[in-house]
Motif scaffolding. Structure first.
Motif, PDB file in Angstrom:
ATOM      1  N   MET A  17       0.849  -1.206   0.000  1.00 29.00           N
ATOM      2  CA  MET A  17       0.000   0.000   0.000  1.00 29.00           C
ATOM      3  C   MET A  17       0.876   1.245   0.000  1.00 29.00           C
ATOM      4  O   MET A  17       0.588   2.228  -0.692  1.00 29.00           O
ATOM      5  CB  MET A  17      -0.944  -0.020   1.199  1.00 29.00           C
ATOM      6  CG  MET A  17      -2.075  -1.021   1.029  1.00 29.00           C
ATOM      7  SD  MET A  17      -3.210  -1.029   2.419  1.00 29.00           S
ATOM      8  CE  MET A  17      -3.634  -2.767   2.492  1.00 29.00           C
ATOM      9  N   GLN A  18       1.967   1.191   0.770  1.00 23.03           N
ATOM     10  CA  GLN A  18       2.904   2.324   0.771  1.00 23.03           C
ATOM     11  C   GLN A  18       3.420   2.555  -0.652  1.00 23.03           C
ATOM     12  O   GLN A  18       3.503   3.683  -1.125  1.00 23.03           O
ATOM     13  CB  GLN A  18       4.065   2.009   1.734  1.00 23.03           C
ATOM     14  CG  GLN A  18       5.084   3.124   1.877  1.00 23.03           C
ATOM     15  CD  GLN A  18       4.544   4.328   2.665  1.00 23.03           C
ATOM     16  OE1 GLN A  18       3.991   4.169   3.742  1.00 23.03           O
ATOM     17  NE2 GLN A  18       4.684   5.519   2.092  1.00 23.03           N
ATOM     18  N   GLN A  19       3.757   1.454  -1.336  1.00 20.55           N
ATOM     19  CA  GLN A  19       4.283   1.575  -2.694  1.00 20.55           C
ATOM     20  C   GLN A  19       3.233   2.110  -3.675  1.00 20.55           C
ATOM     21  O   GLN A  19       3.527   2.942  -4.517  1.00 20.55           O
ATOM     22  CB  GLN A  19       4.785   0.204  -3.195  1.00 20.55           C
ATOM     23  CG  GLN A  19       5.959  -0.341  -2.415  1.00 20.55           C
ATOM     24  CD  GLN A  19       6.173  -1.833  -2.618  1.00 20.55           C
ATOM     25  OE1 GLN A  19       6.610  -2.524  -1.717  1.00 20.55           O
ATOM     26  NE2 GLN A  19       5.841  -2.353  -3.794  1.00 20.55           N
ATOM     27  N   PHE A  20       2.015   1.617  -3.554  1.00 19.55           N
ATOM     28  CA  PHE A  20       0.977   1.997  -4.525  1.00 19.55           C
ATOM     29  C   PHE A  20       0.306   3.327  -4.185  1.00 19.55           C
ATOM     30  O   PHE A  20      -0.038   4.100  -5.077  1.00 19.55           O
ATOM     31  CB  PHE A  20      -0.105   0.908  -4.616  1.00 19.55           C
ATOM     32  CG  PHE A  20       0.262  -0.245  -5.516  1.00 19.55           C
ATOM     33  CD1 PHE A  20       0.195  -0.118  -6.898  1.00 19.55           C
ATOM     34  CD2 PHE A  20       0.671  -1.452  -4.979  1.00 19.55           C
ATOM     35  CE1 PHE A  20       0.528  -1.174  -7.741  1.00 19.55           C
ATOM     36  CE2 PHE A  20       1.006  -2.523  -5.808  1.00 19.55           C
ATOM     37  CZ  PHE A  20       0.938  -2.383  -7.185  1.00 19.55           C
ATOM     38  N   PHE A  21       0.076   3.568  -2.864  1.00 22.05           N
ATOM     39  CA  PHE A  21      -0.753   4.716  -2.485  1.00 22.05           C
ATOM     40  C   PHE A  21       0.033   5.790  -1.717  1.00 22.05           C
ATOM     41  O   PHE A  21      -0.528   6.832  -1.365  1.00 22.05           O
ATOM     42  CB  PHE A  21      -1.939   4.278  -1.601  1.00 22.05           C
ATOM     43  CG  PHE A  21      -2.696   3.080  -2.130  1.00 22.05           C
ATOM     44  CD1 PHE A  21      -3.060   3.006  -3.469  1.00 22.05           C
ATOM     45  CD2 PHE A  21      -3.059   2.036  -1.286  1.00 22.05           C
ATOM     46  CE1 PHE A  21      -3.755   1.907  -3.966  1.00 22.05           C
ATOM     47  CE2 PHE A  21      -3.749   0.934  -1.771  1.00 22.05           C
ATOM     48  CZ  PHE A  21      -4.099   0.864  -3.114  1.00 22.05           C
ATOM     49  N   GLY A  22       1.292   5.497  -1.388  1.00 23.62           N
ATOM     50  CA  GLY A  22       2.077   6.460  -0.632  1.00 23.62           C
ATOM     51  C   GLY A  22       1.715   6.517   0.842  1.00 23.62           C
ATOM     52  O   GLY A  22       2.138   7.425   1.561  1.00 23.62           O
ATOM     53  N   THR A  23       0.934   5.563   1.314  1.00 27.27           N
ATOM     54  CA  THR A  23       0.607   5.477   2.749  1.00 27.27           C
ATOM     55  C   THR A  23       0.369   4.016   3.111  1.00 27.27           C
ATOM     56  O   THR A  23      -0.085   3.235   2.262  1.00 27.27           O
ATOM     57  CB  THR A  23      -0.650   6.295   3.110  1.00 27.27           C
ATOM     58  OG1 THR A  23      -0.972   6.055   4.490  1.00 27.27           O
ATOM     59  CG2 THR A  23      -1.854   5.896   2.268  1.00 27.27           C
ATOM     60  N   ASP A  24       0.711   3.664   4.348  1.00 28.87           N
ATOM     61  CA  ASP A  24       0.392   2.300   4.802  1.00 28.87           C
ATOM     62  C   ASP A  24      -0.691   2.348   5.898  1.00 28.87           C
ATOM     63  O   ASP A  24      -0.854   1.399   6.649  1.00 28.87           O
ATOM     64  CB  ASP A  24       1.644   1.561   5.287  1.00 28.87           C
ATOM     65  CG  ASP A  24       2.333   2.279   6.437  1.00 28.87           C
ATOM     66  OD1 ASP A  24       1.798   3.318   6.904  1.00 28.87           O
ATOM     67  OD2 ASP A  24       3.394   1.805   6.875  1.00 28.87           O
ATOM     68  N   TYR A  25      -1.401   3.459   5.950  1.00 26.39           N
ATOM     69  CA  TYR A  25      -2.560   3.604   6.840  1.00 26.39           C
ATOM     70  C   TYR A  25      -2.203   3.269   8.300  1.00 26.39           C
ATOM     71  O   TYR A  25      -2.966   2.613   9.010  1.00 26.39           O
ATOM     72  CB  TYR A  25      -3.745   2.744   6.362  1.00 26.39           C
ATOM     73  CG  TYR A  25      -4.131   3.052   4.936  1.00 26.39           C
ATOM     74  CD1 TYR A  25      -4.837   4.198   4.621  1.00 26.39           C
ATOM     75  CD2 TYR A  25      -3.758   2.197   3.893  1.00 26.39           C
ATOM     76  CE1 TYR A  25      -5.177   4.503   3.300  1.00 26.39           C
ATOM     77  CE2 TYR A  25      -4.078   2.498   2.578  1.00 26.39           C
ATOM     78  CZ  TYR A  25      -4.786   3.647   2.286  1.00 26.39           C
ATOM     79  OH  TYR A  25      -5.111   3.959   0.989  1.00 26.39           O
TER      80      TYR A  25
END
Ligand code: FEO
Length: 384
Positions: free
Chosen positions: A107-115
């Motif tokens: 998610m960090q890679q795709f969205f720039g955040t890992d929530y």
């Protein structure tokens, strides 16, 4: 669509797509399945491709009827499912995101955040109570990416199976399961038979009456039993039934004539035979047929001192999906220096447990009495 009293289907059909994963033709489209569990707590099982984000969110809003989801469970980060995760996170900022640690890295890679402020990290065997439903997470690495998990709901004896048991085709395609599920399985996870077997071993300990995959229909009863039996064969690289695939490429028709003559001879001997012209057919379907059957004959021309490009692509399709445990016959053609059989064997040299049938048939341009005698001998070796 109701899956159970409090489990609803909220996925979408994609009839706009031409190539799934940028390479597989999908004439009947694709489904991106997503499910909603309406319990004391509300969980959404997976999202949808970003191109269908609005349609998916609309399905979800309609099924929620004004309620607010507590969790989005992300079983798999491939964008055909995860493309709308961030839109969900923005639409419902208080909902937690549930996924494996590897999925959060992606998610960090795709969205720039890992929530980080709103995530629940799932691990092997960890549980998420919703009320009547208690979701248990089972990791399934490489079925079909390393971060994948599947989710078991004991209350409904239901397995949310991620990509496993999926198929090509939208849900309204109205087509049988097996052919498009086989083409999907071999293409998408065929290389990872060992990992599929590991997942099936874990699933043996669970009582499963319903499987909800991320593509294709929900499976129950006889359809589920049949799918499980086929998966056991596919994951073990065992053929489904007897028969021969004669796969050929031909420049001026002589190799095709030899391939079709062999097919006719095999049929006379009672064999079930499929033929494919590799320059014209769907190679992914031809590869899936090679996995369906125990015997394969490859017929091609020598070309640029190697083998004809369509045959090379076909054999690459076999080997990249761990083709093994089969009988293989060879027909080569070459007007001045036939080397195609040698080239095909070279491409297959790392495939496990292949029995190369004798004789190799060699044509020097057109079929001759000698090469037809070789075809007879090869037919006998296959059928005998
Ligand atoms: Fe349907 Fe591997 O994504």
């Amino acid at each position: 669509m109701k899956i159970a009293d409090d489990i609803l289907y909220v996925g979408v059909n994609d009839h706009e797509i031409d190539l799934f994963e940028g390479q597989y033709v999908v004439p009947n489209g694709m489904a991106y399945n997503s499910y909603l569990i309406l319990d004391d707590k509300i969980a959404v099982m997976d999202a949808a491709d970003a191109r269908f984000c609005d349609a998916w969110l609309a399905n979800l809003e309609a099924a929620l009827g004004g309620r607010t989801p507590d969790y989005l469970i992300v079983q798999h980060m491939e964008p055909d499912h995860s493309g709308s995760v961030d839109a969900f996170a923005r639409r419902w900022p208080d909902a937690a995101i549930v996924a494996t640690a590897k999925a959060f890295s992606m998610m960090q890679q795709f969205f720039g955040t890992d929530y980080a402020a709103r995530r629940v990290v799932a691990a092997e065997g960890s549980e998420l109570p919703l009320g009547r439903h208690v979701l248990r997470f089972v990791t399934a690495p490489m079925v079909h990416w390393p971060e994948v998990m599947v989710t078991y709901d004991a209350a409904e004896k239901l397995l949310f199976s991620a990509d496993a048991f999926g198929k090509f085709g939208a849900l309204d395609a109205g087509e049988p399961w097996t052919d498009e599920a086989r083409r999907y399985y071999i293409g998408i996870v065929g290389k990872y038979g060992a990992q599929v077997r590991t997942l099936m071993k874990k699933a043996e300990g669970l009582e499963i009456g319903t499987v909800c995959p991320l593509h294709g229909p929900v499976l129950r009863g006889e359809a589920l039993a049949q799918a499980l039996a086929l998966y056991a064969k596919w994951a073990s690289y065992e053929p489904e039934e007897s028969g021969v695939l004669v796969a050929y490429s031909s420049v001026y028709g002589h190799t095709k004539t030899a391939a079709e003559l062999l097919a006719a001879k095999l049929r006379e001997k009672g064999c079930a035979v499929e033929t494919r012209d590799l320059a014209r057919c769907d190679l992914a379907e031809a590869v899936a047929q090679a996995f369906r059957l125990p015997a394969l004959v490859l017929a091609t021309t020598t070309y640029n001192a190697e083998i004809y490009p369509a045959m090379k692509r076909f054999i690459d399709g076999l080997t990249e999906h761990s083709y093994q445990n089969r009988h293989v016959g060879l027909i080569e053609n070459g007007s001045w220096a036939p080397t195609a059989a040698k080239g095909m064997l070279k491409l297959l040299e790392n495939s496990k447990n292949l029995e190369i049938l004798q004789p190799t048939v060699t044509l020097r341009g057109a079929l001759s009495a000698d090469s037809e005698a070789q075809l007879d001998a090869l037919a006998e070796a296959i059928a005998g």
